[in-house]
Write a protein that holds these residues in place. Structure first.
Motif, PDB file in Angstrom:
ATOM      1  N   GLU A  49     -13.743  37.876  18.648  1.00 29.11           N
ATOM      2  CA  GLU A  49     -12.341  37.461  18.155  1.00 29.11           C
ATOM      3  C   GLU A  49     -12.292  35.652  18.404  1.00 29.11           C
ATOM      4  O   GLU A  49     -12.451  35.257  19.502  1.00 29.11           O
ATOM      5  N   ASP A 109      -9.744  31.875  17.724  1.00 31.62           N
ATOM      6  CA  ASP A 109      -8.437  31.538  17.296  1.00 31.62           C
ATOM      7  C   ASP A 109      -8.537  30.178  16.440  1.00 31.62           C
ATOM      8  O   ASP A 109      -9.956  29.765  16.108  1.00 31.62           O
ATOM      9  N   THR A 129     -11.155  34.551  21.860  1.00 32.81           N
ATOM     10  CA  THR A 129      -9.952  34.908  22.646  1.00 32.81           C
ATOM     11  C   THR A 129     -10.246  36.411  22.985  1.00 32.81           C
ATOM     12  O   THR A 129      -9.260  37.145  23.811  1.00 32.81           O
ATOM     13  N   ARG A 168      -8.640  41.481  25.237  1.00 31.95           N
ATOM     14  CA  ARG A 168      -8.442  39.957  25.382  1.00 31.95           C
ATOM     15  C   ARG A 168      -8.986  39.207  26.672  1.00 31.95           C
ATOM     16  O   ARG A 168      -9.090  40.011  27.704  1.00 31.95           O
TER      17      ARG A 168
END
Lengths: 552, 200
Positions: A259, A261, A267, A282
């Motif tokens: 993932e 940002d 992230t 995370r």
């Protein structure tokens, strides 16, 4: 456990770590993959004070759960990437192992360092048409301390050979006892003026760091070691990482996307748990150590509006330059019993043909080793001379006559980096998690084929000189699949032609690192694990240094 | 691919698209249940009790499959496919992890028997042939796909770990001269005896 095994004399006394992190907790690092590289990186980061979650798609097995079952592990591939759940397309297939410890648990345990030349060969030989043959951005001297650390921390048995690169410390453990295949290999090679030497193996010949020595059961390649004598990350660095209390190894966790940002920073990693429930772990930084097929696949699956061609792929190089190493196997039948189904697969090897020689008319180099000729079932399926009957009384008699008198000489060699040999996402086929399947394209370079043919002829000469009654080798050298998955996110100084820098950071994403076989620039001579692990030690140290300086 | 000359690694890598692929990639859950059943059958056989009836194969199909397997690995002074319980292994495989291969295999057997009846008037099935006729027929049909699939399954049943239901009393290991004690000390063989301190 179904078989009776002698209890190890010394049992490891490391306590299991207690670290458990909620996916919503922002840990310092999420590492994807717990194999040869991921286990080392997790240990290097967690012992330097960082919190780490390792996502491993396979299960966690205790050493006493490893069994000697050819049907289950070789035919059905119970601990390999599963062809039904994880289908592939293309003209070749890739095989890897899915369990905590990954391929380091299941590999044959050959542990060859690269030599100086492997890092600078392009400068010495010049370009090769149709390939991206390049120097590495690091040298053997840069990596030597990390080879030494790998050999000592993990536990490698061997002895310095005549063509070995310089080493700052000797091997921590003496070579394993020679087998009959090693004696015959040595006899044949010496008769031809060659220089055989003990094979360096990632298996301990004597007790080491609380683990028991090899018991010579005969099941290394494709099997886990119930005696913990094979120095996998599962029984070496992973327990060290866990004991810090800062590292969680999360098994049965199948990564699907890195993932990012709006600023283009990683992230965390989206993964599926055992019930196919999706989570986002995370993290402040991400390290991918999947392997040379799954690391590029994960990057390509992590595309976004900001990274439409896949994450860290501004060069377009993600997935390209796949290298399998050349591999060819020759077989000989001898007068007396070798019983090579006992003990480790390989005890002698040679490096006389390591260097490329322009006089041969093609690029390439490699090594040979003397080894077992197959477990019982695979010998029955594939072990007899090519003109043998395949059923009936004569077939059965040959099995009995030959099984204990047969050995192989295996040839390991270079693969050139060719851009069209590559890992892609299949445009239609999905895996059981609904993610795009691997699409593999691979055609050996003509020089790779020529090198395999050259080495196979040398191997047959060694069989002859060693007194083989029968000998044979392959007719066709083209490879339709690979275990060594190399080169697909190559390291380099130029962001236009490589994916990671010399410290394994992606050129495009400041807090995303890649370290496994995909980092390779060239293929070496056929045994990549020592180099994967040396790179992992070096990467772990440098990533921790960057973190300490606030440069991630 | 030539099943006789292909290398181990090439087989493993290519297996997804090759002969015998039906026998690959079982689900671990299937196997766990199968292993319990295999262990029960093994204990019963060791007590001298008859093997349980087949789960999938009719008695006629079972007789044919066992007869073919017994020609692939015949009995001599060492046990063959019959004594190794290869039939039980094949039947149970077709009932569980290889169930998607059941119909293709049985169709192949039916075609095999059609050829038998054409070549040997008055005979309906392979198992009815004399030993010499069976060998003659298989020699003429050894490239037949059904036969090659059954050979693959027979060898797994004969030579893989006894825990899977075949290789009864390690019959296959005895054929190979293989010993599964799993803990050894050097010397291992004739040629390394001297290197490891022995007289040779």
């Amino acid at each position: 456990m179904r078989q009776q095994h002698q209890a190890p004399a010394v049992l490891p006394r490391r306590r299991a770590g207690t670290a458990r992190f909620a996916p919503s907790t922002v840990v310092d690092f999420v590492v994807v993959g717990s194999g040869a590289a991921g286990g080392v990186v997790a240990k290097e980061l967690s012992t330097r004070g960082h919190t780490v979650v390792v996502l491993e798609q396979g299960p966690r097995l205790a050493p006493e759960q490893f069994e000697h079952d050819e049907f289950r592990y070789l035919v059905q591939g119970a601990l390999r990437n599963n062809w039904r759940k994880q289908p592939q397309r293309g003209n070749a297939s890739v095989t890897y192992h899915r369990l905590v410890g990954g391929g380091s648990v299941m590999f044959t345990a050959n542990y060859w360092r690269f030599r100086e030349v492997d890092f600078t060969e392009r400068s010495q030989l010049g370009p090769i048409a149709g390939t991206a043959f390049s120097d590495w951005p690091i040298t053997y001297a840069d990596l030597e301390p990390y080879y030494t650390r790998a050999e000592w921390e993990l536990g490698v048995s061997g002895a310095q050979g005549p063509f070995d690169p310089p080493r700052t410390r000797p091997y921590p453990l003496p070579p394993l006892p020679v087998k009959s295949s090693g004696v015959l290999f040595e006899r044949g090679a010496r008769a031809l003026g060659l220089h055989p030497q003990p094979a360096p193996m990632c298996i301990i010949s004597e007790p080491h760091q609380g683990r028991n020595a090899c018991q010579h059961c005969g099941y290394c390649s494709e099997f886990g070691c119930e005696h913990q004598a094979k120095s996998s990350t599962l029984v070496t660095v992973i327990p060290v990482a866990e004991v810090t209390g800062r590292c969680e190894i999360r098994a049965n966790s199948y990564a699907g996307k890195v993932e990012t940002d709006a600023r283009g920073r990683a992230t965390g990693v989206i993964y599926f748990d055992d019930n196919k429930v999706e989570h986002l772990q995370r993290a402040r930084a991400v390290v991918l150590c999947c392997n040379g097929a799954e690391t590029p696949r994960l990057l390509l699956m992590s595309s976004s509006s900001r990274f439409p061609d896949g994450l860290a792929n501004s060069s377009g190089m993600v997935g390209k330059h796949l290298m399998f190493n050349g591999y060819a196997e020759t077989t000989g039948v001898y007068e007396h019993e070798l019983n090579d189904w006992k003990s480790v697969m390989v005890t002698r090897m040679l490096w006389d043909f390591y260097l490329a020689d322009p006089a041969r008319g093609f690029y390439g180099g490699g090594g040979l080793d003397g080894r077992y000729s197959g477990y019982p079932l695979f010998f029955a399926l594939y072990g007899l001379p090519p003109d043998s009957p395949s059923w009936g009384a004569a077939y059965k008699r040959l099995l009995r006559d030959n099984y204990s008198r047969t050995m192989n000489i295996a040839c390991h060699s270079t693969s050139l980096p060719v851009e069209t040999n590559r890992i892609e996402l299949d445009p239609e086929l999905k895996d059981d998690w609904g993610l795009p399947a691997l699409h593999v394209t691979y055609h050996d370079h003509p020089d790779d084929i020529a090198m395999m043919r050259f080495l196979a002829a040398k191997a047959l000469d060694i069989h002859e000189a060693a007194g083989a009654q029968r000998k044979w080798g392959p007719q066709n050298f083209e490879q339709d699949g690979g275990y060594h998955l190399l080169g697909t996110c190559r390291m380099g100084d130029d962001p236009h032609t490589s994916v990671i820098d010399k410290y394994h950071r992606t050129h495009d994403v400041r807090n995303l690192f890649l370290c496994d076989g995909s980092s390779f620039v060239t293929s070496g001579r056929g045994q990549p694990t020592a180099t994967i692990q040396a790179l992992a030690y070096r990467a772990g140290e440098h990533i921790a240094r960057l973190a300490r300086r606030g440069e991630i | 691919m030539s099943a006789e000359t292909v290398s181990r690694r090439a087989f493993l890598a290519a297996a997804g698209a090759s002969l015998g692929s039906a026998w690959l990639a079982a689900q671990p859950g299937d196997l766990a249940a199968s292993l319990i059943r295999a262990a029960d059958a093994r204990r019963a056989a060791q007590r001298g009790e008859p093997l349980p009836p087949c789960e999938v194969l009719t008695p006629e199909q079972a007789a044919d499959i066992e007869a073919i397997a017994a020609q692939i690995v015949p009995t001599d002074d060492l046990p063959g496919a019959r004594a190794a319980h290869v039939l039980s292994f094949v039947d149970h495989s077709l009932a569980t992890w290889a169930q998607n291969q059941r119909q293709p295999l049985l169709d192949g057997l039916a075609q095999f028997n059609t050829a038998v009846s054409q070549q040997y008037p008055g005979m309906q099935r392979f198992a009815q042939l004399t030993n010499d006729q069976q060998i003659e027929f298989l020699r003429a049909n050894e490239r037949n796909r059904f036969f090659r699939e059954l050979r693959f399954a027979t060898l797994i049943g004969m030579f893989s770990n006894p825990a899977n239901g075949g290789n009864f009393e390690k019959a296959g290991y005895r054929v190979l001269g293989y010993d599964d004690r799993y803990v050894w000390r050097p010397p291992f063989g004739w040629y390394d005896d001297k290197a490891n301190g022995g007289p040779n």
